[in-house]
Design a protein around this motif. Structure first.
Motif, mmCIF file in Angstrom:
data_model
loop_
_atom_site.group_PDB
_atom_site.id
_atom_site.type_symbol
_atom_site.label_atom_id
_atom_site.label_comp_id
_atom_site.label_asym_id
_atom_site.label_seq_id
_atom_site.Cartn_x
_atom_site.Cartn_y
_atom_site.Cartn_z
ATOM 1 N N THR A 1 -25.511 27.188 35.630
ATOM 2 C CA THR A 1 -25.163 28.620 35.280
ATOM 3 C C THR A 1 -25.311 28.426 33.667
ATOM 4 O O THR A 1 -25.594 29.442 33.138
ATOM 5 N N LEU A 2 -24.566 27.518 33.112
ATOM 6 C CA LEU A 2 -24.714 27.488 31.612
ATOM 7 C C LEU A 2 -25.834 27.310 31.078
ATOM 8 O O LEU A 2 -26.380 28.229 30.033
ATOM 9 N N LEU A 3 -26.797 26.391 31.711
ATOM 10 C CA LEU A 3 -27.876 26.281 31.085
ATOM 11 C C LEU A 3 -29.041 27.561 31.293
ATOM 12 O O LEU A 3 -29.523 27.909 30.606
ATOM 13 N N ALA A 4 -28.799 28.088 32.549
ATOM 14 C CA ALA A 4 -29.626 29.294 32.879
ATOM 15 C C ALA A 4 -28.982 30.529 31.787
ATOM 16 O O ALA A 4 -29.988 31.400 31.563
ATOM 17 N N GLY A 5 -27.893 30.751 31.611
ATOM 18 C CA GLY A 5 -27.375 31.553 30.488
ATOM 19 C C GLY A 5 -28.028 31.430 29.398
ATOM 20 O O GLY A 5 -28.374 32.475 28.744
ATOM 21 N N ASN B 1 -45.991 30.336 28.049
ATOM 22 C CA ASN B 1 -46.332 29.287 28.450
ATOM 23 C C ASN B 1 -45.412 28.304 28.789
ATOM 24 O O ASN B 1 -45.645 27.620 29.845
ATOM 25 N N GLY B 2 -44.574 27.981 28.219
ATOM 26 C CA GLY B 2 -43.454 27.372 28.561
ATOM 27 C C GLY B 2 -42.774 27.284 29.881
ATOM 28 O O GLY B 2 -42.636 26.518 30.785
ATOM 29 N N VAL B 3 -42.239 28.743 30.129
ATOM 30 C CA VAL B 3 -41.745 29.191 31.324
ATOM 31 C C VAL B 3 -42.761 28.984 32.649
ATOM 32 O O VAL B 3 -42.262 28.573 33.734
ATOM 33 N N LEU B 4 -43.909 29.463 32.287
ATOM 34 C CA LEU B 4 -44.870 29.317 33.462
ATOM 35 C C LEU B 4 -45.154 27.980 33.644
ATOM 36 O O LEU B 4 -45.435 27.623 34.848
ATOM 37 N N ALA B 5 -45.280 26.935 32.646
ATOM 38 C CA ALA B 5 -45.319 25.599 33.042
ATOM 39 C C ALA B 5 -44.226 25.144 34.003
ATOM 40 O O ALA B 5 -44.403 24.286 34.779
ATOM 41 N N LEU B 6 -43.080 25.440 33.524
ATOM 42 C CA LEU B 6 -41.953 25.001 34.478
ATOM 43 C C LEU B 6 -41.927 25.569 35.761
ATOM 44 O O LEU B 6 -41.812 24.888 36.769
ATOM 45 N N TRP B 7 -42.307 26.927 35.915
ATOM 46 C CA TRP B 7 -42.376 27.518 37.315
ATOM 47 C C TRP B 7 -43.486 26.669 37.973
ATOM 48 O O TRP B 7 -43.469 26.436 38.996
ATOM 49 N N GLY B 8 -44.672 26.690 37.185
ATOM 50 C CA GLY B 8 -45.782 26.036 38.073
ATOM 51 C C GLY B 8 -45.438 24.611 38.621
ATOM 52 O O GLY B 8 -46.152 24.158 39.699
ATOM 53 N N ARG B 9 -44.544 23.739 38.233
ATOM 54 C CA ARG B 9 -44.189 22.435 38.571
ATOM 55 C C ARG B 9 -43.677 22.629 40.100
ATOM 56 O O ARG B 9 -43.862 21.359 40.853
ATOM 57 N N VAL B 10 -43.055 23.576 40.408
ATOM 58 C CA VAL B 10 -42.477 23.688 41.782
ATOM 59 C C VAL B 10 -42.895 25.065 42.420
ATOM 60 O O VAL B 10 -43.064 24.829 43.662
ATOM 61 N N ILE C 1 -33.583 32.139 36.218
ATOM 62 C CA ILE C 1 -33.986 30.946 35.947
ATOM 63 C C ILE C 1 -32.561 30.087 36.780
ATOM 64 O O ILE C 1 -32.834 29.035 37.268
ATOM 65 N N ARG C 2 -31.517 30.869 36.767
ATOM 66 C CA ARG C 2 -30.414 30.169 37.566
ATOM 67 C C ARG C 2 -30.922 29.736 39.226
ATOM 68 O O ARG C 2 -30.848 28.715 39.761
ATOM 69 N N ARG C 3 -31.447 30.859 39.742
ATOM 70 C CA ARG C 3 -32.119 30.642 41.166
ATOM 71 C C ARG C 3 -33.113 29.670 41.165
ATOM 72 O O ARG C 3 -33.182 28.901 42.275
ATOM 73 N N LEU C 4 -34.046 29.542 40.152
ATOM 74 C CA LEU C 4 -34.936 28.278 40.177
ATOM 75 C C LEU C 4 -34.240 27.352 39.952
ATOM 76 O O LEU C 4 -34.526 26.172 40.669
ATOM 77 N N LEU C 5 -33.248 27.055 39.261
ATOM 78 C CA LEU C 5 -32.499 25.656 39.131
ATOM 79 C C LEU C 5 -31.448 25.227 40.102
ATOM 80 O O LEU C 5 -31.498 24.101 40.830
ATOM 81 N N VAL C 6 -31.088 26.316 40.832
ATOM 82 C CA VAL C 6 -30.603 25.981 42.155
ATOM 83 C C VAL C 6 -31.204 25.276 43.327
ATOM 84 O O VAL C 6 -30.873 24.589 43.961
ATOM 85 N N ALA C 7 -32.525 25.968 43.383
ATOM 86 C CA ALA C 7 -33.330 25.562 44.446
ATOM 87 C C ALA C 7 -34.187 24.075 43.914
ATOM 88 O O ALA C 7 -34.521 23.253 44.931
ATOM 89 N N HIS C 8 -34.083 24.046 42.634
ATOM 90 C CA HIS C 8 -34.764 22.838 42.084
ATOM 91 C C HIS C 8 -34.144 22.294 40.863
ATOM 92 O O HIS C 8 -34.652 22.431 39.866
ATOM 93 N N ALA D 1 -33.698 19.245 33.056
ATOM 94 C CA ALA D 1 -33.794 18.350 31.798
ATOM 95 C C ALA D 1 -35.323 18.667 31.513
ATOM 96 O O ALA D 1 -35.315 19.017 30.090
ATOM 97 N N GLU D 2 -36.322 19.211 32.225
ATOM 98 C CA GLU D 2 -37.476 20.011 31.574
ATOM 99 C C GLU D 2 -37.329 21.302 30.955
ATOM 100 O O GLU D 2 -37.635 21.579 29.920
ATOM 101 N N LEU D 3 -36.309 21.957 31.482
ATOM 102 C CA LEU D 3 -36.074 23.371 30.891
ATOM 103 C C LEU D 3 -35.025 22.914 29.520
ATOM 104 O O LEU D 3 -35.353 23.492 28.483
ATOM 105 N N ARG D 4 -34.258 22.039 29.589
ATOM 106 C CA ARG D 4 -33.569 21.576 28.295
ATOM 107 C C ARG D 4 -34.595 21.163 27.020
ATOM 108 O O ARG D 4 -34.298 21.533 26.007
ATOM 109 N N SER D 5 -35.656 20.335 27.466
ATOM 110 C CA SER D 5 -36.416 20.150 26.557
ATOM 111 C C SER D 5 -37.345 21.332 26.076
ATOM 112 O O SER D 5 -37.445 21.387 24.877
ATOM 113 N N LEU D 6 -37.626 22.300 26.818
ATOM 114 C CA LEU D 6 -38.370 23.485 26.515
ATOM 115 C C LEU D 6 -37.505 24.243 25.665
ATOM 116 O O LEU D 6 -37.971 24.800 24.573
ATOM 117 N N LEU D 7 -36.079 24.428 25.931
ATOM 118 C CA LEU D 7 -35.239 24.991 24.858
ATOM 119 C C LEU D 7 -35.156 24.654 23.743
ATOM 120 O O LEU D 7 -35.121 25.076 22.351
#
Length: 136
Positions: A6-10, A30-39, A81-88, A93-99
Motif C-alpha cells: 500500500t505504501l509503495l503503491a501510494g 515506458n517504465g510503467v509499460l515495461a513493469l506491466w508487460g512483465r506479468v 499499482i496496488r492491485r498489480l502488486l497484490v497480484a504480483h 523490487a522492480e517498481l522501487r528501482s523504477l521510482l
C-alpha cells in the motif's frame, strides 16, 4: 507485506501523476509499460491508453487551474499499482528501482526530530503522527 504494498503503491501513484505532466513523461510511460508487460503483456495497450489519458487530463487541468486533478489521477494510479502488486508482489523490487530512477527522492524516508522542554507542572505532548490524549 500488505502495508508495504500500500505504501509503495501510494508513492508510485503520486510519482506517476506528478511526472506525467513533465518532460519526464516518456520515461514514466515506458517504465510503467515495461513493469506491466512483465506479468500482463496483453494489458499493455490498455495501460498505455490510460497513461496517455491521465497525461492529457493533467495538462488540461493545469491549463484550467484545477488543482484537484493531480490528486485524482494519483489516486487512480495508486489503485492500479496496488492491485498489480497484490497480484504480483514480485514486481515490488522492480517498481522501487523504477521510482528511484525516475524520482530519486521518492523513496527516501522522512526523519522527524522533536525536542521539548517542560518546567514546573507543565506538560509536553509530541507525536510524529496520531496522538490521542485522555485526561480524566
Amino acid at each position: 507485506m500488505d502495508a508495504e504494498i500500500t505504501l509503495l503503491a501510494g508513492t508510485a501513484g503520486t510519482t506517476i501523476a506528478t511526472l506525467l505532466a513533465t518532460d519526464m513523461w516518456n520515461g514514466v510511460r515506458n517504465g510503467v509499460l515495461a513493469l506491466w508487460g512483465r506479468v500482463r503483456p496483453d494489458d499493455q495497450e490498455r495501460v498505455a491508453t490510460q497513461l496517455d489519458t491521465s497525461r492529457r487530463d493533467l495538462l488540461d487541468a493545469q491549463a484550467d487551474g484545477d488543482e484537484e486533478a493531480e490528486g485524482e489521477v494519483a489516486a487512480e494510479w495508486r489503485g492500479r499499482i496496488r492491485r498489480l502488486l497484490v497480484a504480483h508482489p514480485e514486481l515490488a523490487a522492480e517498481l522501487r528501482s523504477l521510482l528511484t530512477e525516475l524520482a530519486p527522492g521518492a523513496l527516501t524516508p522522512v526523519t522527524v526530530t522533536q525536542r521539548a522542554t517542560a518546567s514546573g507542572s507543565s506538560r509536553v505532548y509530541q507525536a510524529g503522527r496520531d496522538l490521542n490524549i485522555d485526561q480524566r
